[in-house]
Design a protein around this motif. Structure first.
Motif, mmCIF file in Angstrom:
data_model
loop_
_atom_site.group_PDB
_atom_site.id
_atom_site.type_symbol
_atom_site.label_atom_id
_atom_site.label_comp_id
_atom_site.label_asym_id
_atom_site.label_seq_id
_atom_site.Cartn_x
_atom_site.Cartn_y
_atom_site.Cartn_z
ATOM 1 N N UNK A 190 0.831 -1.205 0.000
ATOM 2 C CA UNK A 190 0.000 0.000 0.000
ATOM 3 C C UNK A 190 0.861 1.249 0.000
ATOM 4 N N UNK A 191 0.603 2.089 -0.936
ATOM 5 C CA UNK A 191 1.233 3.397 -0.934
ATOM 6 C C UNK A 191 0.148 4.426 -1.193
ATOM 7 N N UNK A 192 0.126 5.438 -0.409
ATOM 8 C CA UNK A 192 -0.727 6.577 -0.718
ATOM 9 C C UNK A 192 0.060 7.477 -1.650
ATOM 10 N N UNK A 193 -0.325 7.522 -2.886
ATOM 11 C CA UNK A 193 0.393 8.333 -3.863
ATOM 12 C C UNK A 193 -0.406 9.605 -4.099
ATOM 13 N N UNK A 194 0.160 10.696 -3.750
ATOM 14 C CA UNK A 194 -0.539 11.975 -3.900
ATOM 15 C C UNK A 194 0.124 12.766 -5.008
ATOM 16 N N UNK A 195 -0.633 13.084 -6.011
ATOM 17 C CA UNK A 195 -0.125 13.892 -7.111
ATOM 18 C C UNK A 195 -0.526 15.343 -6.848
#
Lengths: 547, 67
Positions: free
Chosen positions: B59-64
């Motif tokens: 799980x990675x929270x990827x915030x663009x």
């Protein structure tokens, strides 16, 4: 021979009765409180009761319906909530002496807030195995979760009280959590229905974690249609004030299992474009197949209840025999399972045998993952307060110290591969099934004295090896457990119905069709079987939190 | 290849101690027994052939950032 028990109303039927004026929420709630007053000492359903607040909520629900404000199918319905899920009315204990009582104090978890907004009446917090991984232990000050069908047997866990409470009429529906089977196993042992939603479908904020990549929150109730009604209220990651169960902000399934299939992969969050360790480096993972069921919609689209009724013509049911019928399983199971499959084919479905891929490997990945993630959450506290944890819980968590970093990562790689293989069962021309059915467990409810091994830990080589729920926790797919018959001694047996990622609608439709032709989900245990029993062991009793 | 039971006991005790987990003798014995049973299954995960090119689901929270 005693007269058959009157059949209880399902949630859906109760909702209709409320609107027809044949019952009131106050009446339902008073009946629920009376049942708890009479029998909770014997069954150990509650850790805390909110009688007065429930009465006030019920009165409000009736008043709203009377003036034409209808909040939907949960309006006025009594609910129990597993005590790993925050409810503003009282502290969350996770059935532990260790858990900080100030955690989420005075606040509702998003799933509970959604129930309240839908008019549900929260009656109390239900028993759970310590942090979802303990066992009933006589020297712990918590109620023993006894099975209403036979109180010398276990209710199952870890959503023990949520299942036994539905079965015994303490409430109409409940919330539970499922990391390795904690909704489906007690539902099976207590003869009710329980839904493991798609990973990431339901927000997990305000829910005490056990294993982040496995945990899911879902409903328990009498019928599939009831579970659909609850899911329609609690589903959806957005607006939940936090991350989804096992995932992030409604993108959890995608983040873990491959982009769009789980609902993640939307541009900007949830991966899909990261390429370097982001959750979605391989878009094959998690694809639901069949014209993009789930894949096209994902979890950003609110769950919509399926159309219920009618037959199952054209539906292909994969029947998983392998691994589910060990020699030490209940002798009645094969016949009961055969009969259940015959009900489905009698409704027009085509049955085809399937073999669940990576069976042993996925069960291992769940043990590795749950132990490692669980220890990550608990290690600091566990090293300081070892003796305040129960023997079974600390044994489960300590196993995380025996797993290396490479073990953990490899387990996640196997999960990725296995997800693709299971997705293929739903999409490949060879199999192309719409749902897969298999027994939830090979046995009925077990006695308490077989749950632990010689060290007092969960006996995975014994009775827990006869419960067939963990396989699905390693994946993202939704699974419904429904009662399908009884053992030779009259204990409930249960059928799992698994579907493609994000396709709860088909799973629930199949469950509902099955329950239109059977009445196993309506059968209730006779209170005479547990009425005379005093509270078992030295266990504590539920506290009433008064408004 | 099966590990020497004595080695398994030493290994488990060492890992528990390294994690700061003060398990008593009875519980340690249970963990040693469970380890001996489960370790081959864990090791077998590395032999699953189709994982050669698999990336783990982490799980990675990827915030663009917004423009």
């Amino acid at each position: 021979m005693s007269a058959p028990m009157p059949q209880p109303l399902t949630l859906s039927e109760t909702a209709l009765a409320l609107r027809a004026g044949t019952v009131t929420s106050v009446g339902l709630t008073e009946a629920a409180i009376a049942a708890a007053d009479r029998h909770d000492g014997a069954l150990g359903v509650y850790l805390a009761r909110f009688d007065e607040r429930a009465r006030a909520a019920a009165l409000r629900a009736d008043e709203e319906l009377a003036r034409g404000l209808d909040r939907g199918p949960l309006h006025g319905i009594p609910f129990g909530v597993k005590d790993t899920i925050a409810v503003a009315d009282g502290p969350t204990t996770a059935q532990s002496l260790v858990h900080d009582r100030a955690w989420w104090a005075g606040r509702d978890a998003p799933v509970v807030a959604r129930l309240r907004a839908a008019g549900a009446v929260i009656t109390g917090k239900t028993t759970a195995m310590e942090f979802g991984c303990g066992l009933p232990e006589e020297d712990e000050p918590f109620p023993f979760p006894r099975n209403p069908w036979r109180p010398d047997l276990w209710a199952g866990g870890s959503s023990s009280g949520s299942a036994s409470g539905v079965a015994a009429g303490f409430f109409t529906a409940a919330l539970g959590g499922d990391t390795g089977g904690s909704i489906r196993m007690p539902a099976a042992f207590c003869g009710v229905s329980g839904l493991l939603p798609t990973f990431g479908r339901v927000p997990g904020a305000g829910c005490v974690p056990l294993a982040y990549s496995l945990d899911r929150v879902g409903p328990l109730a009498r019928g599939a249609r009831d579970c659909a009604a609850v899911l329609s209220v609690i589903a959806g990651g957005r607006g939940g004030g936090g991350e989804s169960a096992g995932g992030g902000a409604g993108r959890g399934g995608g983040a873990f299992f491959g982009g769009r299939a789980g609902g993640g992969g939307t541009a900007g969050r949830g991966g899909g474009t990261t390429g370097s360790g982001g959750g979605v480096s391989d878009r094959r993972g998690g694809a639901a197949g069949k014209g993009g069921r789930g894949a096209a919609d994902g979890l950003e689209v609110p769950f919509a209840e399926p159309w219920f009724g009618g037959d199952l013509a054209g539906l292909r049911v994969g029947v998983a025999w392998a691994h589910h019928f060990p020699a030490d399983g209940d002798p009645a199971l094969p016949g009961v399972f055969d009969a259940a499959v015959s009900v489905l084919t009698g409704l027009g479905a085509d049955a085809v045998e399937v073999r669940l891929p990576y069976w042993r490997e996925l069960i291992t990945t769940v043990l590795v993952t749950a132990a490692a993630e669980g220890l990550a959450h608990h290690r600091a506290e566990l090293s300081r307060r070892w003796d305040d944890y129960g023997v079974a819980a600390r044994g489960f968590l300590a196993a995380g110290a025996l797993v290396s970093g490479a073990d953990y990562v490899q387990a996640q790689r196997v999960r990725a591969v296995a997800q693709r293989a299971v997705d293929a069962l739903f999409a490949d021309a060879d199999a192309d099934v719409d749902v897969i059915v298999c027994p939830t467990a090979s046995i009925g409810a077990p006695p308490f004295d077989v749950l632990a091994d010689a060290a007092g830990h969960q006996d995975h080589a014994g009775v827990f090896g006869l419960v067939h729920t963990p396989y699905w926790n390693a994946l993202a797919n939704p699974v419904l457990a429904v009662p399908m018959g009884v053992t030779g001694t009259g204990l409930p047996l249960s059928l799992q119905i698994a579907g493609p990622v994000a396709d709860e609608a088909t799973v629930l439709r199949v469950g509902d069709a099955f329950q239109e032709r059977t009445d196993w989900h309506r059968r209730a245990p006779d209170p005479a079987g547990y009425a005379a029993r005093a509270s078992g062991g030295p266990a504590g009793t539920a506290q009433e939190v008064r408004a | 290849m099966s590990a020497d039971p004595q080695d398994v006991g030493v290994r488990v005790r060492s890992l528990l101690a390294a994690a700061g987990l003060p398990a008593g003798e009875r519980e340690t014995a249970g963990l040693v027994a469970a380890y001996a049973v489960q370790r081959p299954s864990v090791d077998a995960l590395f032999e699953v052939p189709d994982t050669a090119d698999a990336r783990p689901v982490l799980l990675r929270e990827v915030v663009v950032p917004r423009d």
